[in-house]
Enzyme design. Structure first.
Site, mmCIF file in Angstrom:
data_model
loop_
_atom_site.group_PDB
_atom_site.id
_atom_site.type_symbol
_atom_site.label_atom_id
_atom_site.label_comp_id
_atom_site.label_asym_id
_atom_site.label_seq_id
_atom_site.Cartn_x
_atom_site.Cartn_y
_atom_site.Cartn_z
ATOM 1 N N PRO A 150 0.824 -1.211 0.000
ATOM 2 C CA PRO A 150 0.000 0.000 0.000
ATOM 3 C C PRO A 150 0.864 1.270 0.000
ATOM 4 C CG PRO A 150 -0.613 -1.472 1.800
ATOM 5 C CD PRO A 150 0.627 -2.017 1.205
ATOM 6 N N GLY A 151 0.346 2.296 -0.639
ATOM 7 C CA GLY A 151 1.007 3.599 -0.584
ATOM 8 C C GLY A 151 2.219 3.766 -1.479
ATOM 9 N N LYS A 154 0.115 3.102 -6.669
ATOM 10 C CA LYS A 154 -0.592 2.316 -7.689
ATOM 11 C C LYS A 154 -1.841 3.070 -8.186
ATOM 12 C CE LYS A 154 -1.173 -1.272 -4.956
ATOM 13 N NZ LYS A 154 -0.552 -0.800 -3.720
ATOM 14 N N SER A 527 9.646 -19.280 4.335
ATOM 15 C CA SER A 527 10.915 -18.548 4.356
ATOM 16 C C SER A 527 11.438 -18.277 5.759
ATOM 17 C CB SER A 527 10.794 -17.241 3.573
ATOM 18 O OG SER A 527 9.928 -16.378 4.232
ATOM 19 N N LYS A 570 12.441 -7.506 1.122
ATOM 20 C CA LYS A 570 12.996 -7.899 2.414
ATOM 21 C C LYS A 570 14.252 -7.095 2.734
ATOM 22 C CE LYS A 570 11.136 -12.561 2.406
ATOM 23 N NZ LYS A 570 11.390 -13.982 2.153
HETATM 24 P P1 ADP Z 1 -1.551 2.736 -3.488
HETATM 25 O O1 ADP Z 1 -2.660 2.793 -4.478
HETATM 26 O O2 ADP Z 1 -0.328 2.042 -4.013
HETATM 27 O O3 ADP Z 1 -1.930 2.218 -2.156
HETATM 28 P P2 ADP Z 1 -1.613 5.583 -3.704
HETATM 29 O O4 ADP Z 1 -1.564 5.699 -5.177
HETATM 30 O O5 ADP Z 1 -2.910 5.822 -3.034
HETATM 31 O O6 ADP Z 1 -1.034 4.199 -3.235
HETATM 32 O O7 ADP Z 1 -0.501 6.530 -3.101
HETATM 33 C C1 ADP Z 1 -0.556 7.131 -1.828
HETATM 34 C C2 ADP Z 1 -0.038 8.544 -1.901
HETATM 35 O O8 ADP Z 1 1.361 8.561 -2.110
HETATM 36 C C3 ADP Z 1 -0.650 9.319 -3.052
HETATM 37 O O9 ADP Z 1 -0.943 10.600 -2.603
HETATM 38 C C4 ADP Z 1 0.447 9.339 -4.085
HETATM 39 O O10 ADP Z 1 0.365 10.449 -4.914
HETATM 40 C C5 ADP Z 1 1.696 9.353 -3.235
HETATM 41 N N1 ADP Z 1 2.824 8.739 -3.931
HETATM 42 C C6 ADP Z 1 3.140 7.437 -3.968
HETATM 43 N N2 ADP Z 1 4.243 7.217 -4.723
HETATM 44 C C7 ADP Z 1 4.632 8.429 -5.174
HETATM 45 C C8 ADP Z 1 5.717 8.880 -6.012
HETATM 46 N N3 ADP Z 1 6.618 8.031 -6.527
HETATM 47 N N4 ADP Z 1 5.795 10.195 -6.267
HETATM 48 C C9 ADP Z 1 4.894 11.043 -5.753
HETATM 49 N N5 ADP Z 1 3.863 10.709 -4.958
HETATM 50 C C10 ADP Z 1 3.728 9.412 -4.665
#
Ligand code: ADP
Length: 632
Positions: A150-151, A154, A527, A570
């Site tokens: 997450p985060g 994606k 693992s 990891k």
């Molecule tokens: P996911 O869908 O992978 O859980 P999100 O797309 O919701 O994650 O991303 C969470 C936040 O982090 C968003 O506000 C996104 O714009 C920011 N973010 C994540 N990766 C980057 C990146 N490489 N550059 C700028 N902002 C990013």
């Protein structure tokens, strides 16, 4: 029967009698409070349906349903459901599509770059995807699937794709969907039936060519209520299906213009037929340096804007962001980091709002004071000690306008402010050292859906009958690993020179308990094999494992180390926790190429073929063996 036939065969009704009956019906309806509004309502529904541009077969079906509705009284059961159904038919974007412009690849690249830091491989793949669509707009190539913790961006990458294609964006969350009807809808014969999430999404987005994000596609699971994945297959299979059949809708809807993009946390959990139809793009998580850049370039400006403040109100210097990353977050993505930055922005917003209020208050007081001075009431004011100061200030400003709000002092976020706003640090570099200080504990690296994680394996011995107890919400595979580990250690207790071995059996009159904190998180997978053996050897030998070393690998009963997955995640996790020495299976050597070079340079990676190699490296001063190990 006689009554029925008499009715149908009766003499034709005269026009006047018919009119009289109509008048009576109207009078009865008026009496009951039902007037022609319902009629108008149905007429407007019909108009809406005509305008919806349904394909001929759907239109025929809709008219049939409309005729049924006309014959029903509003109070009649089924009227409401029939109406809601027709409303859905009228609302669906049968013909409405976002206008498609030719894809501008340069602009798309700029957009991806301006919205996302790093991720060059992923961006390259997206541009390739867009290039194909540009050349062949109706191509229904493979569905892109972003896989990662997450985060990591994606969802926001998918929304950038929508931006680049100039299409509307809709996200459908599939997490926890176990019922096929959630995706495909319930048949209308069920009470409270609804369309599935897909058709509902199309209705909400209002166009038939959106970019549709199927979020958390790995979290759908089959049970007695059907298999949601099979319903998804129908939309994701570009060759076979142009349309989607929702049980509620009961007529096919053309989804050939929808651009599907999917996200998942882990590939392993995805049903194979789904995986087969998607092109997986992995986003493994960020290093601390990448997080720092993302925070400085993207998160901080975005968070400030969301809170209605600017850099004039708050200053979060780079070293502070580094501290937040090290002490308050331990994630692969940047969600928590962004949340902490938002907390700081809120604190600054409160300060600004309070200041604004007190400024306004001061200004009001000043106005009153000025008026009093102008009206010759100066003597009165000087008596009030508090206002005394104001009089001086006004003296300076009186010629011109009243003093404007003083330029705000930015809230400079340093370590002290961090502790006030975010509380005491959640992590420090000493965690591993403190936890492995007692014998019987080893540091493992595992792979979860939130990315790589450091996991401590704790073991202890007590009086008993030679049983093995396992706790920590473990799956079958990890339980078997623990059995294998214990067997291996028991079989080699003499070679390992374990002190208890001299007293006979290693397990004589004692039980072993192995626990995997955190107990609330389910764990599984092979693992942890090497970590389990190391913890047990440490327990029996009464020697602590090196605190700076983490390990991962599957072990066979004969002590061979087999390769495991998620190496990059990891290693990043170990790095995040300040662990600088990692023992990996020799056969995972190739996976090291994926690890960012700055991280690798910072770490000592030990590749092991056999369990003896691992033990030798895991203890200070080595184990009784001196096997050959390969180092990087
Ligand atoms: P996911 O869908 O992978 O859980 P999100 O797309 O919701 O994650 O991303 C969470 C936040 O982090 C968003 O506000 C996104 O714009 C920011 N973010 C994540 N990766 C980057 C990146 N490489 N550059 C700028 N902002 C990013």
């Amino acid at each position: 029967m006689a009554g029925l036939s008499a009715k149908s065969d009766g003499p034709p009704m005269s026009k006047t009698r018919r009119d009289i009956l109509h008048q009576q019906i109207r009078a009865i309806k008026d009496e009951l409070g039902e007037n022609d509004e319902d009629e108008d309502d149905v007429a407007s529904l019909e108009k809406k349906m005509q305008e919806a541009g349904m394909p001929p077969n759907v239109w025929k079906h809709a008219q049939r349903e409309l005729r049924r509705l006309r014959k029903m009284q509003p109070q009649q059961p089924g009227y409401g459901t029939s109406r809601t159904y027709l409303e859905l038919l009228a609302d669906l974007p049968w013909q409405i599509a976002s206008e498609e412009h030719e894809i501008d690849l340069v602009a798309a690249k700029e957009r991806l770059d301006s919205e996302h830091y790093g991720l060059s491989k992923v961006k390259k793949r997206i541009i390739e995807y867009l290039a194909v669509r540009k050349l062949k707009p109706d191509a229904r190539g493979p569905v892109l699937c972003f896989v990662g913790p997450p985060g990591v961006g994606k969802t926001s990458l998918a929304s950038s794709i929508a931006g680049a294609l100039n299409r509307r964006f809709i996200r459908i969350s599939l997490g926890g969907v176990k019922d096929e009807a959630d995706i495909r809808g319930h048949r209308r014969t069920y009470i409270g039936s609804m369309p599935g999430r897909l058709i509902d999404g199309i209705k909400r987005v209002g166009v038939n060519n959106p970019v549709m994000l199927l979020d958390e596609i790995d979290k759908t699971g089959a049970d007695v209520r059907g298999d949601p994945a099979s319903a998804l297959l129908e939309v994701l299979d570009p060759e076979q299906n142009k349309t989607f059949n929702d049980h509620y809708l009961n007529v096919p809807f053309d989804v050939s213009k929808v651009v599907f993009v999917a996200t998942a946390n882990r590939m392993q959990l995805m049903p194979a037929p789904l995986l087969d139809r998607m092109e997986v793009i992995e986003l493994p998580g960020y290093t601390s340096e990448e997080k720092l850049r993302i925070a400085m370039l993207h998160l901080i400006p975005r968070v400030l804007e969301q809170h209605g403040i600017t850099s004039e109100h708050i200053d979060i210097p780079e070293p502070t962001v580094e501290l937040i990353i090290q002490r308050y977050t331990r994630e692969a993505g940047v969600r928590n980091l962004s949340r902490h930055l938002a907390a700081l922005a809120r604190a600054a917003a409160v300060k600004v709002a309070e200041k604004d209020q007190s400024d306004r208050h001061t200004r009001e007081m000043q106005t009153e004071v000025t008026q009093m001075i102008d009206h010759g009431g100066g003597g009165l004011i000087v008596e009030g000690a508090e206002v005394d100061m104001e009089v001086e200030a006004i003296g300076v400003q009186r010629q011109g306008s009243l003093p404007l709000a003083i330029k705000p002092e930015p809230l400079v976020v340093d370590e002290a402010v961090l502790e006030i706003v975010l509380g005491p640090p959640k992590f420090d570099g000493r965690e591993a050292a403190e936890r492995v200080a007692t014998p019987g504990v080893a540091v493992g690296l595992v792979w979860t859906e939130v990315g790589g994680e450091v996991l401590f394996v704790e073991s202890t011995a007590m009086l008993g009958k030679g049983d093995l107890h396992l706790t920590g919400q473990l799956g079958d595979v990890i339980k078997e690993s623990a059995q294998i580990a214990l067997t291996w250690v028991r079989a080699r207790s003499a070679e390992l020179k374990l002190p208890v071995a001299e007293a006979g059996s290693l397990m004589k009159e004692r039980d072993i308990h192995i626990h995997f904190p955190a107990g609330a998180v389910p764990k599984d997978g092979p693992s942890a094999g090497v970590t389990l053996v190391t913890a047990l050897v440490s327990l029996f030998a009464k020697r602590s494992v090196r605190a700076d070393t983490a390990m991962t690998g599957e072990m066979t009963l004969r002590g061979l180390i087999l390769p495991v997955g998620g190496i990059k995640d990891k290693i990043l996790a170990a790095h995040r926790c300040g662990i600088r020495r990692v023992i990996l299976p020799e056969r995972n050597r190739k996976d090291l190429q994926e690890v960012p070079a700055p991280i690798l340079m910072n770490m000592e990676i030990i590749l092991a073929k056999r369990m003896e190699d691992v033990l030798h490296e895991a203890f200070e001063g080595g184990c009784p063996w001196k096997p050959a190990t390969s180092r990087l």
